[in-house]
Motif scaffolding. Structure first.
Motif: not given
Ligand code: CAA
Length: 413
Positions: A179-180, A234, A367-368, A380
């Motif tokens: 987690s960290r 994260f 993206y994003e 979820r």
């Molecule tokens: N706010 C705060 N904390 C959050 C959170 C949120 N919205 N979502 C999750 N967390 C925390 C959880 O509470 C959890 O914390 P603990 O370990 O302390 O319990 C931890 O983060 C892990 O959470 P999950 O188990 O839900 O994480 P996951 O591995 O299942 O992933 C996901 C979740 C939503 C799929 C995430 O990986 C995600 O958003 N993926 C997409 C990434 C993305 O958008 N990438 C684009 C990058 S930017 C880009 O496109 C380029 C550019 O330059 C424009």
């Protein structure tokens, strides 16, 4: 919904300024920068001089503190004129949010005023070749060595790369932690070992560079670790995306509105069978659907932005941001596709502005966070909300519930 959509006087003033800049510096040059694949520095300077980068920076650090709704209004105006320039602007907010939301007081005081004035452009380095949707699967390593972090590895899809002066880079600082594991570190352009290696040749948004950033033993002071403690990366990334997704949604809204306006004007002028094509019912249906969906997207975008301004980070706002990003970008793609249809053969040609809207729109669904990821985030939240609606179970026939349970047991067996 427990918030109102309030347009402050400042937000409306910034929107009007953005519209003027879009009309003067962005739309007339959009085709040129698209073809040349060059960054529109002229428009970026106009944006900086008009103070638009101050929109998303808190007032204590040289910004207007105008909030996410104001950011959405400004982004929409710029994207309406050129989707590529919309992201060239908004990505500065994406790159700044880790500092705004998670930075130490010292980091905010050092970096944010320079971003507010437009003296420093920003980029956000999260994704890698093998870590896009699964943002926890990063491999870029930052290792502590005395008072420095040493960063090694490669990032992919860095929007604004090469143009940006400041990069918020998400790195693995503790590979053994679940987690960290991840931390965000600020890297400045020009730091030895930091290089832009590949400028992508893209289908759309061609006026803003998307690059690979390579880190070969890049040494940065420990004080650049966002938040001052390792392992927060994260959470900072997720909170940042929650704040930035209404901005992508606003890019999409601008793109949909821009494509619709061109199609509407064209349909009123272009004649077939002796009348403007806007008099034909099949074209009317296309235009009515485009207008209706764009308007529906508009209020979801504004609502998701206003919710963040009023309530700050929360699970409900995370869901709203995902909904706005997903819906508005699906609408942008649909409206741009229908706009090509309204233009007919001309819509397919690069002499007309509509082909570019079509090419630019696709990336908004990717993206994003792809729209599949947005739906996953929404679902979820819905599962959690369903658990909170237990009182409704009384109205669901028990036989059906039993059937579900039996099905599950059978499947497990
Ligand atoms: N706010 C705060 N904390 C959050 C959170 C949120 N919205 N979502 C999750 N967390 C925390 C959880 O509470 C959890 O914390 P603990 O370990 O302390 O319990 C931890 O983060 C892990 O959470 P999950 O188990 O839900 O994480 P996951 O591995 O299942 O992933 C996901 C979740 C939503 C799929 C995430 O990986 C995600 O958003 N993926 C997409 C990434 C993305 O958008 N990438 C684009 C990058 S930017 C880009 O496109 C380029 C550019 O330059 C424009």
């Amino acid at each position: 919904m427990s918030h109102n959509i309030v347009f402050s006087a400042k937000a409306l003033e910034l929107q009007a300024t953005a519209r003027e800049i879009a009309d003067k510096h962005v739309r007339p040059a959009a085709a040129h920068y698209d073809k040349a694949q060059e960054y529109n520095y002229d428009a970026a300077r106009a944006v900086a001089e008009a103070g638009l980068f101050r929109t998303f920076i808190p007032a204590e650090y040289g910004g207007f503190g105008a909030g996410i709704l104001a950011l959405a209004l400004v982004t929409e105006e710029l994207a309406k004129a050129d989707s590529g320039f919309g992201v060239a602007f908004a990505v500065n907010a994406l790159g700044s949010f880790p500092i705004i939301l998670g930075g130490t007081e010292e980091q905010k005081q050092h970096w944010l005023p320079q971003i507010a004035t437009g003296d420093k452009f920003v980029a956000f380095c999260l994704s890698e070749k093998f870590a896009g949707s699964d943002a926890q699967a990063l491999s870029v390593r930052a290792t502590l060595d005395g008072d420095d972090y040493v960063i090694c590895g490669e990032k992919k899809w860095t929007t604004n790369g090469g143009v940006a002066d400041v990069y918020t880079v998400f790195c693995v600082t503790d590979p053994n932690s679940r987690s960290r594991r991840i931390s965000a570190i600020i890297v400045e352009k020009g730091t030895p070992g930091f290089e832009v290696k590949k400028v992508e040749d893209k289908m759309g948004i061609r006026c803003v560079p998307v690059v690979e950033t390579h880190f070969d033993h890049v040494r940065v002071p420990k004080k650049n670790l966002i938040g001052g403690r390792p392992g927060l990366g994260f959470k900072h990334a997720m909170m940042t995306l929650d704040y930035a997704r209404p901005g992508v949604a606003a890019q999409a809204l601008g793109a949909a509105q821009g494509a619709f306006e061109f199609a509407n004007v064209y349909a009123n002028r272009r004649q077939t069978f002796g009348v403007p094509i806007s008099k034909h019912q099949m074209v009317q249906q296309l235009l009515a659907d485009m207008a209706m969906k764009t308007e529906a997207a508009r209020w979801l975008v504004y609502s998701s932005a206003a919710a963040i301004d009023q309530l700050g980070p929360s699970p409900a706002n995370s869901k709203m941001a995902a909904m706005a990003k997903c819906y508005a970008s699906d609408v942008a793609m649909e409206v741009a596709t229908d706009a090509v249809q309204v233009f007919g053969g001309y819509g397919y040609m690069e002499d007309y502005p509509i082909a570019k809207f079509f090419r630019d729109a696709k990336i908004l669904q990717i993206y994003e966070g792809t729209n599949q990821i947005q739906r996953l985030v929404i679902a979820r939240h819905l599962i959690r909300e369903a658990a909170e609606l237990e009182h409704l179970q009384a109205f669901i026939p028990i036989e059906i519930q039993k059937t579900y349970e039996e099905d599950e047991v059978t499947q497990e067996a």
